[in-house]
Enzyme design. Structure first.
Site, PDB file in Angstrom:
ATOM      1  N   GLU A  53      -6.914 -15.053  -4.686  1.00 52.87           N
ATOM      2  CA  GLU A  53      -5.968 -15.120  -5.798  1.00 52.87           C
ATOM      3  C   GLU A  53      -5.182 -13.820  -5.953  1.00 52.87           C
ATOM      4  O   GLU A  53      -3.980 -13.823  -6.247  1.00 52.87           O
ATOM      5  CB  GLU A  53      -6.710 -15.441  -7.103  1.00 52.87           C
ATOM      6  N   PHE A 116     -15.139 -26.548 -19.045  1.00 50.80           N
ATOM      7  CA  PHE A 116     -15.415 -26.026 -17.711  1.00 50.80           C
ATOM      8  C   PHE A 116     -14.170 -25.352 -17.150  1.00 50.80           C
ATOM      9  O   PHE A 116     -13.101 -25.944 -17.087  1.00 50.80           O
ATOM     10  CB  PHE A 116     -15.856 -27.170 -16.793  1.00 50.80           C
ATOM     11  N   GLN A 117     -14.304 -24.096 -16.761  1.00 53.11           N
ATOM     12  CA  GLN A 117     -13.260 -23.278 -16.162  1.00 53.11           C
ATOM     13  C   GLN A 117     -12.103 -22.967 -17.110  1.00 53.11           C
ATOM     14  O   GLN A 117     -11.017 -22.568 -16.672  1.00 53.11           O
ATOM     15  CB  GLN A 117     -12.734 -23.924 -14.868  1.00 53.11           C
ATOM     16  N   LYS A 166      -3.189 -29.176 -18.257  1.00 49.52           N
ATOM     17  CA  LYS A 166      -3.230 -30.199 -17.214  1.00 49.52           C
ATOM     18  C   LYS A 166      -2.596 -31.511 -17.672  1.00 49.52           C
ATOM     19  O   LYS A 166      -1.898 -32.177 -16.887  1.00 49.52           O
ATOM     20  CB  LYS A 166      -4.679 -30.433 -16.786  1.00 49.52           C
ATOM     21  N   MET A 479      -8.784   9.927  -0.614  1.00 49.60           N
ATOM     22  CA  MET A 479      -8.283  10.698  -1.738  1.00 49.60           C
ATOM     23  C   MET A 479      -9.406  11.067  -2.699  1.00 49.60           C
ATOM     24  O   MET A 479      -9.423  12.176  -3.250  1.00 49.60           O
ATOM     25  CB  MET A 479      -7.184   9.925  -2.472  1.00 49.60           C
TER      26      MET A 479
END
Length: 574
Positions: A53, A116-117, A166, A479
């Protein structure tokens, strides 16, 4: 009458109206209706399946920086993906990169029920987006998409997120396209022209200055004001120094260009800033890596700040003339009144003395038993004749690229400046490759950074991206190790880093891989990469304990730099 479309189809129709040709994303349940609708549009919009992602947002960002268009990232952003996307969104926010992120949310009936999610992505991203939306009514979808692109690309560009429930994606409505009415948003009025009195005040300071200097930032590129900046500098015989993100806005070889200022900028640049009697800040924000200690920053100078974001004016550095407007427009107002060719011989003589001293300390002056990162990058510059589009990651190699790869042309360097996001370069280069066809693309990453998003090698192979991936391998988080050496008595805690066999890894992903350990092998290996169509990986095994000089310690005075010892650099620890 319009045509009856689902919300999912309307999203793609809006993207077509915005001229979008490529999107970067990762499918999943909550965005699946829109991905299903893509089946009807894939002949007009190309979707790039990233392997992570975070890679999708960086790729969209890389495309935006290379093209000047709005990049689009797409995805489900399930619970673990949503926070990860925030890295890429925050990177775009800090660097003023226009991207629109389209995400799928659970159905409106489930929002707020810990479904969920379900994740409050608008809440998570509110501090790191220019604006964001949660669409719960299909009647709002078209105008939301239109506004999102408008906000992303106007004023100071930045990321906008559109989260679509959705059931909105599944609902149907008649689609009639965009409204012909101009977009008017309460409180959002990007400025253009500067008031005449501010122009007059700026001109008085410029024409009376004895030791002026121009600080050119990313805003020069975003405004497309390269020609106007050059006219100001040449007409007024004024030295120019750039920020990290401003590199390329003024030709590197131009005699008025001093190079990059700041923490790892040229010593002469920082001395000139500190000794100037006038600073003309063009499209930059005076961040801490540029100024050092604010209390002692350029103490004897008057200051002009031209900036499209009003919140940046007087935020860090108090200025005498602050102009809130588009930079290109302002310079076109100012330039006619600038006196031509004033005598600044004494000022330039002092700057040249500082440059001569610094050149004698340059690491390229010395023969070394091992390959140095600076040598590798300089060879890349020579092997590409300085004409490549370069994408860097974050760390020592990033600063060395800025020092040793001279960018003559605008929009030829892409890097994470404000956030310093490790893992940026590979997916950003993939994104850039969908716009850049007339230049070589070279990615410069460290052995720590590349492992953050190394899975995107698969994306590069699948998409046949013509990019050259250079890994500067010093066996450390370079670094951080440098800071440990300088400020923590060389206690190298958790900075040594193990790497895989990158050559074998490249071959496993289906691309050629090469390893370079000697300076004389850099160019011949580059020629192999340049002859190949598609992605190539080159690992440069470099000196482990080399440092980047000069360095302004965090919070120190800008002129109080740690400089490479003269005439030989420090003994390397082995």
């Amino acid at each position: 009458m319009g045509k009856l479309l689902t919300g999912a189809e309307i999203v793609w129709e809006c993207l077509l109206l915005e001229g979008v040709e490529v999107v970067f994303g990762y499918p999943g349940g909550a965005i699946l209706p829109t991905y299903d609708a893509l089946y009807k549009y894939q002949d007009r919009i190309h979707h790039v399946l990233t392997r992570h992602e975070q890679g999708a947002t960086h790729a969209a960002d890389g495309y935006a920086r290379a093209s000047g268009k709005v990049g689009v990232a797409y995805g489900h952003l399930w619970s673990q993906g949503r926070p990860i996307w925030s890295f890429g969104i925050a990177t775009a926010m800090m660097d003023s990169s226009p991207i629109v992120c389209i995400t799928g949310q659970v159905a409106t009936t489930a929002i707020g029920g810990d479904a969920f999610q379900e994740t409050d992505i608008t809440g998570i991203t509110q501090p790191i987006t220019k604006h964001n939306y949660l669409v719960t009514d299909i009647n709002d979808l078209v105008e939301t998409m239109r506004e999102a692109f408008y906000i992303a690309r106007t004023g100071r560009p930045g990321p906008v997120l559109v989260d679509i429930a959705k059931d909105v994606q599944n609902a149907k409505i008649e689609f009639e396209g965009y409204s012909d009415e101009p977009i008017e948003l309460p409180g959002y009025h990007p400025p253009e022209k500067a008031p005449d009195e501010q122009v007059a005040a700026a001109l008085e300071l410029i024409n009376n200055a004895k030791r002026p200097i121009i600080l050119a930032g990313h805003g020069v590129l975003l405004s497309g004001a390269m020609k106007e900046l050059r006219e100001l500098a040449e007409k007024g015989n004024i030295p120019v120094t750039t920020t990290l993100l401003g590199i390329g806005c003024f030709p590197a070889s131009h005699p008025l260009n001093l190079g990059m200022m700041g923490m790892h900028g040229g010593a002469w640049c920082n001395y000139a800033v500190q000794e100037a009697d006038l600073i003309i800040a063009c499209g930059m924000r005076f961040d801490d890596r540029v100024t050092g200690n604010l209390k002692t920053y350029s103490p004897n100078s008057k200051k002009i700040h031209i900036e499209i974001d009003a919140s940046e004016i007087n935020k860090n550095v108090k200025v005498d003339v602050g102009i809130h407007a588009d930079l290109g427009t302002v310079l076109r107002q100012i330039n006619p009144g600038v006196e031509r060719g004033p005598d600044r011989t004494g000022w330039w003589a002092k700057i040249r003395d500082w440059q001569e001293d610094a050149n004698e300390r340059d690491v390229l002056q010395f023969e070394t038993p091992t390959l140095l990162a600076a040598q590798a990058i300089r060879k890349i510059y020579e092997g590409t004749e300085g004409k490549a589009f370069v994408v860097t990651d974050v760390g020592q190699h990033q600063m060395l690229e800025c020092q040793y790869y001279g960018h003559e042309d605008p929009y030829t360097l892409s890097t994470s400046g404000g956030l310093g996001t490790m893992g940026f370069s590979l997916p950003a280069a993939i994104g850039a490759s969908f716009h850049i066809k007339d230049r070589e693309i070279w990615t410069v990453a460290g052995d720590g950074c590349i492992q953050m998003t190394i899975m995107e090698l698969a994306t590069a192979v699948q998409e046949k991206c013509n990019i050259n991936i250079c890994i500067i391998n010093n066996g450390y988080l370079g670094m951080v190790r440098q800071w440990q050496q300088m400020f923590y008595e060389s206690r190298y805690v958790e900075t040594p880093i193990y790497s895989p066999d990158y050559v074998k890894l490249a071959e496993a992903y289906g691309m050629p891989g090469y390893r370079v350990e000697k300076q004389e092998d850099v160019i011949p290996t580059m020629r192999k990469a340049q002859a190949h169509q598609g992605p190539v990986l080159i690992e440069f095994v470099v000196e482990r304990f080399d440092n980047v000089y000069p360095m302004v310690p965090a919070g120190a005075d800008l002129h109080n730099m740690i400089r490479r010892p003269h005439p030989r650099f420090e003994k390397m620890e082995m």
